[in-house]
Design a protein around this motif. Structure first.
Motif, PDB file in Angstrom:
ATOM      1  N   ASP A   1      11.687 -12.051  -9.078  1.00 43.96           N
ATOM      2  CA  ASP A   1      10.659 -12.189  -8.033  1.00 43.96           C
ATOM      3  C   ASP A   1      11.301 -12.503  -6.683  1.00 43.96           C
ATOM      4  O   ASP A   1      10.856 -12.039  -5.635  1.00 43.96           O
ATOM      5  N   LEU A   2      12.362 -13.326  -6.749  1.00 43.28           N
ATOM      6  CA  LEU A   2      13.047 -13.665  -5.495  1.00 43.28           C
ATOM      7  C   LEU A   2      13.728 -12.424  -4.930  1.00 43.28           C
ATOM      8  O   LEU A   2      13.680 -12.145  -3.731  1.00 43.28           O
ATOM      9  N   LYS A   3      14.333 -11.669  -5.834  1.00 46.44           N
ATOM     10  CA  LYS A   3      15.003 -10.428  -5.411  1.00 46.44           C
ATOM     11  C   LYS A   3      13.992  -9.489  -4.757  1.00 46.44           C
ATOM     12  O   LYS A   3      14.242  -8.910  -3.693  1.00 46.44           O
ATOM     13  N   ALA A   4      12.832  -9.368  -5.404  1.00 44.04           N
ATOM     14  CA  ALA A   4      11.792  -8.466  -4.860  1.00 44.04           C
ATOM     15  C   ALA A   4      11.342  -8.944  -3.481  1.00 44.04           C
ATOM     16  O   ALA A   4      11.127  -8.137  -2.566  1.00 44.04           O
ATOM     17  N   LEU A   5      11.223 -10.255  -3.329  1.00 43.21           N
ATOM     18  CA  LEU A   5      10.823 -10.805  -2.024  1.00 43.21           C
ATOM     19  C   LEU A   5      11.876 -10.482  -0.963  1.00 43.21           C
ATOM     20  O   LEU A   5      11.557 -10.014   0.141  1.00 43.21           O
ATOM     21  N   LEU A   6      13.135 -10.691  -1.326  1.00 43.13           N
ATOM     22  CA  LEU A   6      14.216 -10.429  -0.364  1.00 43.13           C
ATOM     23  C   LEU A   6      14.269  -8.942  -0.008  1.00 43.13           C
ATOM     24  O   LEU A   6      14.396  -8.578   1.164  1.00 43.13           O
ATOM     25  N   ASP A   7      14.153  -8.099  -1.032  1.00 44.94           N
ATOM     26  CA  ASP A   7      14.231  -6.653  -0.781  1.00 44.94           C
ATOM     27  C   ASP A   7      13.127  -6.205   0.155  1.00 44.94           C
ATOM     28  O   ASP A   7      13.359  -5.469   1.111  1.00 44.94           O
ATOM     29  N   LYS A   8      11.922  -6.678  -0.135  1.00 48.62           N
ATOM     30  CA  LYS A   8      10.801  -6.255   0.719  1.00 48.62           C
ATOM     31  C   LYS A   8      10.993  -6.797   2.139  1.00 48.62           C
ATOM     32  O   LYS A   8      10.805  -6.072   3.119  1.00 48.62           O
ATOM     33  N   ALA A   9      11.386  -8.053   2.228  1.00 51.24           N
ATOM     34  CA  ALA A   9      11.581  -8.643   3.562  1.00 51.24           C
ATOM     35  C   ALA A   9      12.638  -7.840   4.327  1.00 51.24           C
ATOM     36  O   ALA A   9      12.442  -7.487   5.492  1.00 51.24           O
ATOM     37  N   HIS A  10      13.729  -7.532   3.665  1.00 47.68           N
ATOM     38  CA  HIS A  10      14.799  -6.804   4.351  1.00 47.68           C
ATOM     39  C   HIS A  10      14.336  -5.410   4.773  1.00 47.68           C
ATOM     40  O   HIS A  10      14.693  -4.936   5.851  1.00 47.68           O
ATOM     41  N   SER A  11      13.530  -4.789   3.928  1.00 44.71           N
ATOM     42  CA  SER A  11      13.050  -3.449   4.282  1.00 44.71           C
ATOM     43  C   SER A  11      12.132  -3.521   5.503  1.00 44.71           C
ATOM     44  O   SER A  11      11.929  -2.542   6.204  1.00 44.71           O
TER      45      SER A  11
ATOM     46  N   THR B   1       5.615 -12.556  -1.209  1.00 50.03           N
ATOM     47  CA  THR B   1       5.890 -11.121  -1.030  1.00 50.03           C
ATOM     48  C   THR B   1       4.611 -10.393  -0.589  1.00 50.03           C
ATOM     49  O   THR B   1       4.633  -9.575   0.324  1.00 50.03           O
ATOM     50  N   GLU B   2       3.508 -10.742  -1.246  1.00 46.09           N
ATOM     51  CA  GLU B   2       2.242 -10.073  -0.892  1.00 46.09           C
ATOM     52  C   GLU B   2       1.820 -10.358   0.539  1.00 46.09           C
ATOM     53  O   GLU B   2       1.095  -9.566   1.139  1.00 46.09           O
ATOM     54  N   LYS B   3       2.234 -11.505   1.046  1.00 48.38           N
ATOM     55  CA  LYS B   3       1.752 -11.887   2.378  1.00 48.38           C
ATOM     56  C   LYS B   3       2.771 -11.643   3.485  1.00 48.38           C
ATOM     57  O   LYS B   3       2.605 -12.121   4.612  1.00 48.38           O
ATOM     58  N   LEU B   4       3.829 -10.906   3.171  1.00 51.52           N
ATOM     59  CA  LEU B   4       4.840 -10.661   4.218  1.00 51.52           C
ATOM     60  C   LEU B   4       4.258  -9.917   5.418  1.00 51.52           C
ATOM     61  O   LEU B   4       4.627 -10.190   6.560  1.00 51.52           O
ATOM     62  N   ASP B   5       3.337  -8.997   5.140  1.00 51.88           N
ATOM     63  CA  ASP B   5       2.728  -8.263   6.253  1.00 51.88           C
ATOM     64  C   ASP B   5       2.004  -9.225   7.190  1.00 51.88           C
ATOM     65  O   ASP B   5       2.032  -9.065   8.405  1.00 51.88           O
ATOM     66  N   TYR B   6       1.361 -10.202   6.586  1.00 55.06           N
ATOM     67  CA  TYR B   6       0.656 -11.193   7.407  1.00 55.06           C
ATOM     68  C   TYR B   6       1.640 -11.933   8.318  1.00 55.06           C
ATOM     69  O   TYR B   6       1.415 -12.083   9.512  1.00 55.06           O
ATOM     70  N   VAL B   7       2.752 -12.361   7.723  1.00 57.04           N
ATOM     71  CA  VAL B   7       3.744 -13.129   8.494  1.00 57.04           C
ATOM     72  C   VAL B   7       4.301 -12.266   9.624  1.00 57.04           C
ATOM     73  O   VAL B   7       4.402 -12.698  10.778  1.00 57.04           O
ATOM     74  N   LYS B   8       4.621 -11.042   9.286  1.00 59.97           N
ATOM     75  CA  LYS B   8       5.152 -10.117  10.294  1.00 59.97           C
ATOM     76  C   LYS B   8       4.126  -9.883  11.404  1.00 59.97           C
ATOM     77  O   LYS B   8       4.465  -9.815  12.586  1.00 59.97           O
ATOM     78  N   GLY B   9       2.871  -9.820  10.995  1.00 58.11           N
ATOM     79  CA  GLY B   9       1.787  -9.621  11.963  1.00 58.11           C
ATOM     80  C   GLY B   9       1.660 -10.753  12.967  1.00 58.11           C
ATOM     81  O   GLY B   9       1.121 -10.576  14.060  1.00 58.11           O
ATOM     82  N   LEU B  10       2.144 -11.918  12.613  1.00 56.93           N
ATOM     83  CA  LEU B  10       2.131 -13.048  13.554  1.00 56.93           C
ATOM     84  C   LEU B  10       3.211 -12.884  14.618  1.00 56.93           C
ATOM     85  O   LEU B  10       3.210 -13.588  15.623  1.00 56.93           O
ATOM     86  N   GLY B  11       4.161 -12.001  14.316  1.00 56.58           N
ATOM     87  CA  GLY B  11       5.312 -11.864  15.215  1.00 56.58           C
ATOM     88  C   GLY B  11       6.524 -12.594  14.654  1.00 56.58           C
ATOM     89  O   GLY B  11       7.585 -12.620  15.273  1.00 56.58           O
ATOM     90  N   CYS B  12       6.366 -13.196  13.479  1.00 57.96           N
ATOM     91  CA  CYS B  12       7.501 -13.901  12.878  1.00 57.96           C
ATOM     92  C   CYS B  12       8.324 -12.893  12.066  1.00 57.96           C
ATOM     93  O   CYS B  12       7.785 -12.170  11.236  1.00 57.96           O
ATOM     94  N   ASN B  13       9.617 -12.885  12.333  1.00 54.84           N
ATOM     95  CA  ASN B  13      10.480 -11.912  11.645  1.00 54.84           C
ATOM     96  C   ASN B  13      11.497 -12.620  10.748  1.00 54.84           C
ATOM     97  O   ASN B  13      12.463 -12.023  10.295  1.00 54.84           O
ATOM     98  N   ALA B  14      11.293 -13.897  10.512  1.00 53.45           N
ATOM     99  CA  ALA B  14      12.179 -14.660   9.630  1.00 53.45           C
ATOM    100  C   ALA B  14      11.372 -15.777   8.980  1.00 53.45           C
ATOM    101  O   ALA B  14      10.356 -16.215   9.530  1.00 53.45           O
ATOM    102  N   ILE B  15      11.842 -16.194   7.818  1.00 56.77           N
ATOM    103  CA  ILE B  15      11.108 -17.208   7.038  1.00 56.77           C
ATOM    104  C   ILE B  15      12.079 -18.267   6.533  1.00 56.77           C
ATOM    105  O   ILE B  15      13.203 -17.958   6.126  1.00 56.77           O
TER     106      ILE B  15
END
Ligand code: GLC
Ligand code: CA
Length: 515
Positions: A79-89, A33-47
């Motif tokens: 924690d999984l819910k929080a990860l999904l929520d943040k990713a979806h947002s 969850t903390e590193k989602l910004d990093y993943v998005k910054g790569l241009g990846c929009n799915a995990i």
């Protein structure tokens, strides 16, 4: 077909090695969850997340003990819910890993199945009718249960095969036909697990060994029928959820089974292998190699047919690597890695980037096997974030880490690669950006071969108004190409177009607009 797949670029995360937030040495869901910004910054929009379920970890979690519980070491359901929520947002999607072919031998279903006493789970796994029945063509565990029978394993010894029946029944004393009610019950149990997580909010699954369900099913007819049925359920109740198969047979998985995507896997000597990972008696004969001894035609003969027959139904998924094979850096130098990424992320289909491949992380050959990794262990080491302790992966003491971080002085990290000119990171993020910006370079835009001759370089192809050229060999090459370069979109190395020919220098790549 979920609409978001049109523009999806995936990042595969091996959760135990990504980012550890509570200093126990193991990556966790909060870390992702903390590193989602990093993943998005790569241009990846799915995990795609490798298995996060409760497990004794004899095969790094591909031995599921409880399908509906998050393994404590990764956190919990919240924690999984929080990860999904943040990713979806953030408009990102997350696939879990589904392991339909087997469970751990510690799974409660198996604990019941191996008892002498009959129960609802007696036929959930494949047991022979008595311990003296052990045909050598089957991988059986013999004489270790109270129940009088031997059981079939799907992968390691601790992974008994679930019973979806047999397409050809050769031993009727113990093999159930695939349409037997008990075989159907296994498929219903699988769907129940899927529904559980889809209702929870996950966006679909990567499906492990998707072709392994029904036994003695050489053409995979009955296996594909199970997936068709799953697809019907998804179309009806979860139309936005996606399925990608570990199968490497798009005609069977996408066309017959109804998968949205199928991985192009590294099977020695196949198209993927001969492009990127083809060692013959120690000699590198991959197409992507400066030695220039590769042959693009093995790939083209396989890919073009599969592509033509499935392009209107689903996507073939290229991947830079996965958790099961040596990283690309084991076979290719950095220049060649960049070219390989440039190609993979300009081909049709839904592409996957393996964590750390954007940095050129090393395949670590010197490690002792971890959790059933064996030769795969070296591709599963912690993500390399920065120059702090444990390369920023964890604050645990180094001896507590899931696997050691790369000890090389020059180990690439996000910190030292991100702004480095000419880095693998710069290249792959640039290419992914172009893929999102130019619809004709995206997942379902047309593909057409321009040049791909046996034992020759370059490889050239058209994506709509754009032409793409790649020459991984160490020699300059020239082909006839009578189109005008209207605009240069991207170059690695050097390429020239004069309206008659295309001259692609050694280790070079170009995308040009021609229409
Ligand atoms: C798949 C997984 C691999 C696992 C095996 C058994 O190939 O990718 O990691 O060990 O299936 O589940
Ligand atoms: Ca942790």
């Amino acid at each position: 077909m979920p609409n978001w797949l049109k523009d999806a670029v995936f990042y595969e995360i091996y959760p135990q090695s990504f980012y550890d937030t509570n200093a126990d040495g193991i990556g966790d869901l909060k870390g992702i969850t903390e590193k989602l910004d990093y993943v998005k910054g790569l241009g990846c929009n799915a995990i795609w997340l490798n298995p996060i379920y409760d497990s004794p970890f004899m095969d790094a979690g591909y031995d599921v003990r409880d399908h509906k519980k998050v393994a404590a070491r990764y956190g919990n359901e919240d924690d999984l819910k929080a990860l999904l929520d943040k990713a979806h947002s953030m408009n990102m999607h997350i696939l879990l890993d589904l392991v339909p072919g087997h469970t751990s031998d510690t799974h409660p279903w198996f604990q019941e199945a191996k008892k002498a006493k009959k129960s609802e789970f007696t036929n959930r796994y494949i047991f022979t009718n008595c311990v003296w029945e052990a045909p050598p063509e089957y991988r059986l565990m013999c004489g270790i249960c109270e129940r009088d029978g031997n059981y079939l394993v799907n992968y390691f010894s601790s992974q008994p095969a679930l019973n979806y029946g047999f397409y050809e029944v050769t031993h009727p004393q113990w093999q159930l036909p695939h349409d037997h009610p008990s075989a159907k019950a296994s498929a219903e149990a699988l769907k129940d697990v899927m529904r559980h997580w889809l209702d929870f909010g996950v966006d679909g699954f990567r499906v492990d060994m998707a072709d392994s369900l029904v036994k003695n099913d050489d053409e995979k007819i009955a296996t594909a029928a199970i997936w068709r049925d799953v697809r019907e359920m998804m179309d009806k109740d979860y139309p936005d959820a996606a399925l990608v198969s570990e199968w490497c047979n798009p005609q069977r998985s996408i066309k017959n089974g109804g998968f949205h995507m199928d991985f192009y896997l590294d099977h020695y000597g196949n198209g993927y292998s001969t492009l990127f990972r083809y060692l013959v008696d120690g000699e590198n004969k991959s197409f992507f190699c400066k030695d220039g001894k590769g042959d693009i035609s093995t790939f083209l003969d396989e890919y073009l047919v599969n592509y033509e027959r499935t392009k209107d139904l689903g996507y073939i998924s290229f991947m830079t690597n996965n958790h099961d094979m040596p990283r690309g850096t084991f076979y290719m130098d950095d220049d060649t890695i960049k070219l390989s990424h440039a190609m993979m992320f300009t081909m049709p289909g839904v592409p996957f980037l393996y964590y750390g491949d954007e940095l050129g992380m090393r395949y670590q050959t010197e490690l002792v096997s971890k959790e059933g990794g064996f030769s795969r262990t070296g591709s599963r080491t912690p993500m390399q974030w920065d120059s702090s302790e444990n390369l920023g992966f964890s604050q645990a003491s180094a001896d507590k880490l899931y696997l050691p971080v790369d000890g090389n002085e020059n180990a690439p990290t996000v910190e030292n690669q991100k702004n480095k000119k000419g880095s693998i990171y710069e290249n792959v993020t640039n290419i992914i950006k172009l893929r999102h910006e130019i619809p004709q370079l995206a997942n379902d835009s047309e593909f057409e071969l321009i040049y791909g001759e046996k034992n020759k370089y370059p490889f050239a192809y058209r994506r709509g108004d754009y032409a793409v050229f790649v020459n991984p060999s160490g020699n300059d090459v020239e082909i006839s190409f009578e189109e005008k370069e209207l605009e240069r979109i991207y170059t690695i190395g050097n390429a020239e177009f004069d309206g008659k020919s295309a001259k692609i220098s050694a280790s070079s790549f170009a995308i040009i607009k021609t229409k």
